[in-house]
Each structure stands twice: as C-alpha cells, then as structure tokens.
Design a protein around this motif. Sequence first.
Motif, short mmCIF file in Angstrom:
data_model
loop_
_atom_site.label_atom_id
_atom_site.label_comp_id
_atom_site.label_asym_id
_atom_site.label_seq_id
_atom_site.Cartn_x
_atom_site.Cartn_y
_atom_site.Cartn_z
N ASP A 67 28.85 82.55 -18.49
CA ASP A 67 27.53 83.16 -18.35
C ASP A 67 27.58 84.41 -17.48
OD1 ASP A 67 26.35 81.26 -19.93
OD2 ASP A 67 25.05 80.43 -18.36
N ILE A 68 28.31 84.35 -16.39
CA ILE A 68 28.35 85.48 -15.47
C ILE A 68 28.95 86.70 -16.14
CG2 ILE A 68 29.26 86.34 -13.28
CD1 ILE A 68 27.02 84.24 -13.07
N TYR A 151 19.05 82.00 -13.42
CA TYR A 151 19.16 80.85 -12.53
C TYR A 151 20.30 79.95 -13.00
CZ TYR A 151 14.43 82.03 -10.92
OH TYR A 151 13.32 82.65 -10.40
N GLU A 152 21.36 79.87 -12.22
CA GLU A 152 22.48 79.00 -12.59
C GLU A 152 22.03 77.55 -12.65
OE1 GLU A 152 25.95 77.45 -13.76
OE2 GLU A 152 25.51 79.60 -13.62
N GLN A 153 21.26 77.13 -11.67
CA GLN A 153 20.66 75.80 -11.60
C GLN A 153 19.16 75.97 -11.31
OE1 GLN A 153 22.29 73.08 -12.34
NE2 GLN A 153 24.30 74.08 -12.48
N PRO A 154 18.35 74.94 -11.61
CA PRO A 154 16.90 75.10 -11.42
C PRO A 154 16.48 75.58 -10.04
CG PRO A 154 17.35 73.13 -12.69
CD PRO A 154 18.69 73.65 -12.26
N ASN A 155 17.21 75.15 -9.00
CA ASN A 155 16.82 75.54 -7.65
C ASN A 155 17.70 76.63 -7.05
OD1 ASN A 155 14.68 73.64 -7.50
ND2 ASN A 155 16.15 72.01 -7.10
N SER A 156 18.50 77.28 -7.89
CA SER A 156 19.38 78.33 -7.41
C SER A 156 18.59 79.59 -7.02
CB SER A 156 20.39 78.72 -8.49
OG SER A 156 21.22 77.65 -8.84
N ILE A 157 19.16 80.36 -6.11
CA ILE A 157 18.67 81.71 -5.89
C ILE A 157 19.05 82.51 -7.13
CG2 ILE A 157 18.89 83.81 -4.52
CD1 ILE A 157 17.44 81.59 -3.07
N PRO A 158 18.10 83.15 -7.78
CA PRO A 158 18.43 83.84 -9.03
C PRO A 158 19.25 85.10 -8.81
CG PRO A 158 16.16 84.25 -8.43
CD PRO A 158 16.66 83.22 -7.47
N LEU A 159 20.02 85.46 -9.84
CA LEU A 159 20.67 86.75 -9.90
C LEU A 159 19.72 87.73 -10.60
CD1 LEU A 159 24.26 85.68 -11.02
CD2 LEU A 159 23.47 86.21 -8.70
N LEU A 164 17.31 99.73 -12.06
CA LEU A 164 17.28 100.62 -10.90
C LEU A 164 18.54 100.45 -10.07
CD1 LEU A 164 13.57 100.26 -9.75
CD2 LEU A 164 14.60 102.06 -11.14
N ASP A 165 18.71 99.29 -9.47
CA ASP A 165 19.96 98.93 -8.80
C ASP A 165 20.81 98.26 -9.86
OD1 ASP A 165 22.03 97.86 -7.32
OD2 ASP A 165 20.76 97.27 -5.64
N LYS A 166 21.80 98.95 -10.36
CA LYS A 166 22.52 98.49 -11.55
C LYS A 166 23.49 97.35 -11.28
CE LYS A 166 22.07 103.08 -13.63
NZ LYS A 166 20.96 102.70 -14.52
N ALA A 167 23.80 97.07 -10.02
CA ALA A 167 24.68 95.95 -9.69
C ALA A 167 23.88 94.65 -9.73
CB ALA A 167 25.29 96.15 -8.32
N ILE A 168 24.44 93.60 -10.34
CA ILE A 168 23.79 92.30 -10.35
C ILE A 168 23.92 91.69 -8.96
CG2 ILE A 168 23.83 89.98 -11.32
CD1 ILE A 168 24.92 91.19 -13.90
N LYS A 169 22.77 91.33 -8.37
CA LYS A 169 22.76 90.81 -7.01
C LYS A 169 21.86 89.59 -6.92
CE LYS A 169 23.33 95.36 -4.84
NZ LYS A 169 22.72 96.37 -3.95
N PRO A 170 22.14 88.67 -5.97
CA PRO A 170 21.20 87.58 -5.71
C PRO A 170 19.86 88.15 -5.25
CG PRO A 170 23.30 87.18 -4.61
CD PRO A 170 23.33 88.61 -5.10
N ALA A 171 18.79 87.46 -5.57
CA ALA A 171 17.46 87.94 -5.19
C ALA A 171 17.32 88.11 -3.69
CB ALA A 171 16.40 86.98 -5.73
N THR A 172 18.06 87.33 -2.90
CA THR A 172 17.98 87.45 -1.44
C THR A 172 18.53 88.78 -0.95
OG1 THR A 172 20.04 86.17 -1.39
CG2 THR A 172 17.99 84.98 -0.93
N GLN A 173 19.30 89.47 -1.79
CA GLN A 173 19.82 90.79 -1.42
C GLN A 173 18.94 91.92 -1.95
OE1 GLN A 173 24.00 91.31 -2.29
NE2 GLN A 173 24.52 89.26 -1.56
#
Length: 229
Positions: A67-68, A151-159, A164-173
């Motif tokens: 998936d990644i 979302y890798e898992q239901p409670n995961s922090i999403p990517l 705009l920011d073309k790099a895939i990042k966790p939502a916390t970033q």
Amino acid sequence: MATFSKRVCHSIIVTSALLVSLLFAAPTQELNQQHIVSALTKRYGDRAALRANAWFKILNDSQQLSDIDKLEKVNHFFNLFRFVDDSILWGDSNYWASPMEFIGVNGGDCEDFSIAKYFTLLQLGVAEDKLRITMVKATTLNQYHMVLAYYEQPNSIPLVLDNLDKAIKPATQRRDLLPVYSFNGKQLWLNKEKGRGVLAGSSSRLEKWTDLKLRLGVDRLRLPKLNME
C-alpha cells in the motif's frame, strides 16, 4: 505568499454543500484502456493520450506493490499535474472533475487531485475503508483545501497525500492543516484534530458526488475553458 496562494483551492466549502446525494464507489472495475485512451484523445488531444497511457502503466505495474508504495507512485504521478482554479479552467466556481477529465486536461484544483488519487488507489486494490477524501483548513493561507488521507488501521494517524506539500507525511506533521470533514464512497465523518473523526452518516449527504457519479467514465467528458497544453 501570493505565488503559493495560487496553488491552493479558492472555493469555500459551506455547510449547504452537505445536503443531497452521492456515489457508492465500487472498489475496482475492469477498465478498457483502448477505449479510454481513444476517448481522451478525441476530446482533449494527443498529449492526453500520453498521460492516460502513463496512468495505465502505473495501474498495470503497481498491482503487487505494498500500500505504501502504491501511495508513493500515485501521489508522485498526479502531483506532476498543474494546479489551476476551477473558475479559470472550467468557468465554474466549484467543479469536481472526474479522474478522466483531470488526466485529459492536465490539471485542476485540490479536489481534482484528491479525487484522482482516491479512485486510482481503489483501482490498485487499496481498501476503501483505508481512504478518506478530507476537507481541511490550510491555516497558513486561511483557505479551505482538500487532501487524501490513508489510514493503515482504523485508529492510525493518517498519512496525508497533498498537492501542496508533495511529500507524504503523517497528519501530525501537517500542523498547517485543520481537518473539517472527510468521506469515502460509503461514509461521512466530521473530523476532530488529526484522527478519523466522528461518524456523521452516509456520504450520500455530499452534493458534489451526485454529479461526479454520472461522469466517472468517458461518455460525458467536459471541455475546459482553458487549454492547459
């Protein structure tokens, strides 16, 4: 700041946009490459055919990837397209282009980037439950914006997949993005902070998807007001 602002969606998404009906997105379907490429060529020209064939190459070559890796390939491919405001491209202040229209005209706004990535990942076999098209507030620019979340898992922090920011990042970033609501072909969520959010019923409450449902193929391709080639 002015240059950067041009790359952000300018359409304001208001509450009244959450009122009518929507598409139920089938996870995958058999696609006729020859028919699709021919239709895009006829409607948009030879360069549209090149983009369509490049898209099909990703579909054909990426089926067995993780998936990644699928996220990376799809995000990179569509982020090569050009950003242009709906009113300039389509003569419509808030038009959600189908993936075929987006590929055909070589650009669109944030909704179009997110929608194209969403349906392409579904076609690659990424589970629909892992994907959310997400409306956010881009705080740096004080504008609404749309991204795709995984979302890798239901409670995961999403990517976050973003044009705009073309790099895939966790939502916390992505502290510059405040989630408002998110949806896929089944459900609608009202978001809280960086997580999945509160279930708010069927995604059938989203008006713009009703129109999009009728345009997912190549039989109703719209001509743009602006030639992007």
